[in-house]
Design a protein around this motif. Sequence first.
Motif, PDB file in Angstrom:
ATOM      1  N   LEU A 137       0.828  -1.202   0.000  1.00 55.56           N
ATOM      2  CA  LEU A 137       0.000   0.000   0.000  1.00 55.56           C
ATOM      3  C   LEU A 137       0.867   1.259   0.000  1.00 55.56           C
ATOM      4  O   LEU A 137       0.624   2.190  -0.785  1.00 55.56           O
ATOM      5  CB  LEU A 137      -0.913  -0.002   1.230  1.00 55.56           C
ATOM      6  N   VAL A 138       1.887   1.293   0.845  1.00 54.15           N
ATOM      7  CA  VAL A 138       2.791   2.441   0.886  1.00 54.15           C
ATOM      8  C   VAL A 138       3.478   2.626  -0.460  1.00 54.15           C
ATOM      9  O   VAL A 138       3.648   3.753  -0.947  1.00 54.15           O
ATOM     10  CB  VAL A 138       3.833   2.284   2.016  1.00 54.15           C
ATOM     11  N   LEU A 139       3.875   1.516  -1.104  1.00 49.88           N
ATOM     12  CA  LEU A 139       4.529   1.583  -2.415  1.00 49.88           C
ATOM     13  C   LEU A 139       3.640   2.286  -3.435  1.00 49.88           C
ATOM     14  O   LEU A 139       4.093   3.195  -4.148  1.00 49.88           O
ATOM     15  CB  LEU A 139       4.874   0.177  -2.901  1.00 49.88           C
ATOM     16  N   PHE A 140       2.366   1.889  -3.496  1.00 50.98           N
ATOM     17  CA  PHE A 140       1.483   2.477  -4.507  1.00 50.98           C
ATOM     18  C   PHE A 140       1.074   3.907  -4.144  1.00 50.98           C
ATOM     19  O   PHE A 140       0.821   4.716  -5.039  1.00 50.98           O
ATOM     20  CB  PHE A 140       0.261   1.586  -4.753  1.00 50.98           C
ATOM     21  N   ILE A 141       1.021   4.211  -2.857  1.00 51.00           N
ATOM     22  CA  ILE A 141       0.801   5.601  -2.470  1.00 51.00           C
ATOM     23  C   ILE A 141       1.998   6.445  -2.909  1.00 51.00           C
ATOM     24  O   ILE A 141       1.841   7.565  -3.406  1.00 51.00           O
ATOM     25  CB  ILE A 141       0.556   5.716  -0.952  1.00 51.00           C
ATOM     26  N   CYS A 142       3.204   5.889  -2.776  1.00 48.01           N
ATOM     27  CA  CYS A 142       4.406   6.608  -3.220  1.00 48.01           C
ATOM     28  C   CYS A 142       4.411   6.789  -4.736  1.00 48.01           C
ATOM     29  O   CYS A 142       4.796   7.850  -5.244  1.00 48.01           O
ATOM     30  CB  CYS A 142       5.660   5.869  -2.777  1.00 48.01           C
ATOM     31  N   LEU A 143       3.976   5.767  -5.483  1.00 49.82           N
ATOM     32  CA  LEU A 143       3.879   5.900  -6.941  1.00 49.82           C
ATOM     33  C   LEU A 143       2.859   6.969  -7.317  1.00 49.82           C
ATOM     34  O   LEU A 143       3.059   7.744  -8.264  1.00 49.82           O
ATOM     35  CB  LEU A 143       3.487   4.557  -7.560  1.00 49.82           C
ATOM     36  N   TYR A 144       1.766   7.009  -6.571  1.00 52.05           N
ATOM     37  CA  TYR A 144       0.745   8.038  -6.794  1.00 52.05           C
ATOM     38  C   TYR A 144       1.311   9.430  -6.519  1.00 52.05           C
ATOM     39  O   TYR A 144       1.152  10.351  -7.327  1.00 52.05           O
ATOM     40  CB  TYR A 144      -0.450   7.755  -5.875  1.00 52.05           C
ATOM     41  N   VAL A 145       2.008   9.588  -5.384  1.00 51.71           N
ATOM     42  CA  VAL A 145       2.596  10.880  -5.031  1.00 51.71           C
ATOM     43  C   VAL A 145       3.636  11.294  -6.063  1.00 51.71           C
ATOM     44  O   VAL A 145       3.703  12.468  -6.467  1.00 51.71           O
ATOM     45  CB  VAL A 145       3.219  10.834  -3.619  1.00 51.71           C
ATOM     46  N   ALA A 146       4.455  10.335  -6.540  1.00 52.04           N
ATOM     47  CA  ALA A 146       5.467  10.643  -7.554  1.00 52.04           C
ATOM     48  C   ALA A 146       4.811  11.138  -8.844  1.00 52.04           C
ATOM     49  O   ALA A 146       5.259  12.125  -9.448  1.00 52.04           O
ATOM     50  CB  ALA A 146       6.324   9.404  -7.834  1.00 52.04           C
ATOM     51  N   GLY A 147       3.743  10.453  -9.262  1.00 53.41           N
ATOM     52  CA  GLY A 147       3.033  10.877 -10.478  1.00 53.41           C
ATOM     53  C   GLY A 147       2.503  12.296 -10.350  1.00 53.41           C
ATOM     54  O   GLY A 147       2.589  13.090 -11.295  1.00 53.41           O
ATOM     55  N   PHE A 148       1.966  12.624  -9.182  1.00 53.70           N
ATOM     56  CA  PHE A 148       1.473  13.980  -8.949  1.00 53.70           C
ATOM     57  C   PHE A 148       2.615  14.986  -8.955  1.00 53.70           C
ATOM     58  O   PHE A 148       2.502  16.069  -9.534  1.00 53.70           O
ATOM     59  CB  PHE A 148       0.735  14.054  -7.616  1.00 53.70           C
ATOM     60  N   ALA A 149       3.734  14.624  -8.330  1.00 54.71           N
ATOM     61  CA  ALA A 149       4.823  15.580  -8.118  1.00 54.71           C
ATOM     62  C   ALA A 149       5.535  15.966  -9.401  1.00 54.71           C
ATOM     63  O   ALA A 149       6.163  17.021  -9.447  1.00 54.71           O
ATOM     64  CB  ALA A 149       5.828  15.009  -7.112  1.00 54.71           C
ATOM     65  N   TRP A 150       5.462  15.135 -10.430  1.00 56.00           N
ATOM     66  CA  TRP A 150       6.076  15.573 -11.694  1.00 56.00           C
ATOM     67  C   TRP A 150       5.034  15.929 -12.754  1.00 56.00           C
ATOM     68  O   TRP A 150       5.360  16.177 -13.893  1.00 56.00           O
ATOM     69  CB  TRP A 150       7.073  14.552 -12.236  1.00 56.00           C
ATOM     70  N   SER A 151       3.770  16.013 -12.343  1.00 54.55           N
ATOM     71  CA  SER A 151       2.747  16.420 -13.321  1.00 54.55           C
ATOM     72  C   SER A 151       1.787  17.449 -12.731  1.00 54.55           C
ATOM     73  O   SER A 151       2.052  18.654 -12.778  1.00 54.55           O
ATOM     74  CB  SER A 151       1.983  15.188 -13.831  1.00 54.55           C
ATOM     75  N   TRP A 152       0.685  16.993 -12.130  1.00 57.39           N
ATOM     76  CA  TRP A 152      -0.362  17.909 -11.696  1.00 57.39           C
ATOM     77  C   TRP A 152       0.078  18.837 -10.569  1.00 57.39           C
ATOM     78  O   TRP A 152      -0.475  19.928 -10.422  1.00 57.39           O
ATOM     79  CB  TRP A 152      -1.599  17.119 -11.265  1.00 57.39           C
ATOM     80  N   GLY A 153       1.070  18.436  -9.784  1.00 54.07           N
ATOM     81  CA  GLY A 153       1.544  19.305  -8.701  1.00 54.07           C
ATOM     82  C   GLY A 153       2.128  20.602  -9.213  1.00 54.07           C
ATOM     83  O   GLY A 153       1.539  21.680  -9.049  1.00 54.07           O
ATOM     84  N   PRO A 154       3.279  20.541  -9.883  1.00 54.81           N
ATOM     85  CA  PRO A 154       3.887  21.784 -10.382  1.00 54.81           C
ATOM     86  C   PRO A 154       3.143  22.390 -11.563  1.00 54.81           C
ATOM     87  O   PRO A 154       3.011  23.616 -11.655  1.00 54.81           O
ATOM     88  CB  PRO A 154       5.294  21.338 -10.791  1.00 54.81           C
ATOM     89  N   LEU A 155       2.650  21.556 -12.471  1.00 57.37           N
ATOM     90  CA  LEU A 155       2.009  22.097 -13.679  1.00 57.37           C
ATOM     91  C   LEU A 155       0.659  22.722 -13.367  1.00 57.37           C
ATOM     92  O   LEU A 155       0.182  23.594 -14.104  1.00 57.37           O
ATOM     93  CB  LEU A 155       1.847  20.991 -14.721  1.00 57.37           C
TER      94      LEU A 155
END
Length: 464
Positions: free
Chosen positions: A340-358
Amino acid sequence: MDSFLKQFFPSVYAQAEASKDANQYCKFNSQLLTLFTSSLYLAALATSFVAASVTRVFGRKWSMFCGGLTFLAGSALNGAATDVLMLILGRILLGVGVGFANQSVPLYLSEMAPAKLRGMLNIGFQLMTTIGILAANLINYATVSIEGGWGWRIGLGLAGVPALVITVGALALPDTPNSLIARGYHEDAKAVLVRIRGTDDVHEEYDDMVAASEEASSIEHPWRNILERKYRPQLTVAVLIPFFQQLTGINVIMFYAPVLFLTIGFGDDASLMSAVITGLVNMFATVVSIVSVDRLGRRALFLQGGTQMFISQIVVGTLIALQFGTAGVGEMSRSNAMLLVLFICLYVAGFAWSWGPLGWLVPSEVFSLEIRSAGQSIAVCVNMTLTFIIGQSFLSMLCTLKFGLFYFFAGWMFVMTVFIALFLPETKGVAIEEMNLVWSRHWFWGKYVSIEGTRHGSRRSTSV
């Protein structure tokens, strides 16, 4: 922290302790607790309209200064709080600071940066946010075990350190050339432009800024004009990008990471450490965005990140469903918890290089000068409104929708990824003064923006 809950939210603490073997989805459900968290965003929403006028009339740097000063006051009030009223008043002052900063900082970065580096420099805004989140998680982890239970005062009070940096730093920064020209300081604007570009050959860029300012000065009612047909694409982006950004569910993960990990069976220290891990992922993935945004472009990051987040939300929801079902009763095995932590981290990573900054970069760069402050205010307003609504309703939604909450956000991820694929043109490397050309050439938005209506149709075409 237990000591924090005991002092300010004793009923929540009692409920959490009583429900260790009961419904895990509802153990932290409290409107007062979520009001403490989300009151900041309601204040930021209200402030964004005032901040737009301050940013336009007095300049970007003084808007940043106001934000730093009020944030400093809020952190002091929170660190010294003795009751819930002081906590919420402190959060409101923090929200005022956030409203000013979110209005002025993205504009400042976009206007100071050369077009080819604008994406990278603007995402520095998001990188600093992720470093702040990580620092907060580390401070909480370090102070949770302080004897006497006053570690939470350090966690809240140390918010004054970055507030002091932006307050003092704003005094040392020059204002942007665009802002100086708009306020009649032409020579100062040219001097700043020479300084930040590192060359005396800035005449063409300076002339473009003057022309843009002259056109902007002829606009008496930017809030009315932004509703005109020719600004429909920019207005749509200013509303939908921050709207979608919050419906990714990221603030659910980042606000309530310790609560979420406690809910699925982690201990107090383990839940805070898991939040530190997601904070680290968030920070390093944002660096990926900085390196790639001006190479791969905005669309590629949006589409890849959105797909990764969609898959991750589905997996997280399914893992929680298999473990707790609809009753919310169960205990997660160590292997499933790590997964679960792994996939939450993958989710956070996806956000951090896309919807977060952009989510901040794109709305700040698509508006022409005459409506830029109004457009940025709308983007901040939508962002803060959705953040408040989701922050205030998340714990209730988790209690009601249970694991279905993660499917809810996954559904929105699908919708927003399709929107980007169809309706967002690529804006990398495009000078802000030339942005209308991009809209005029888009398959859908071209019917709203004509090339003849753009101011620089034949100038600086190499930047497009």
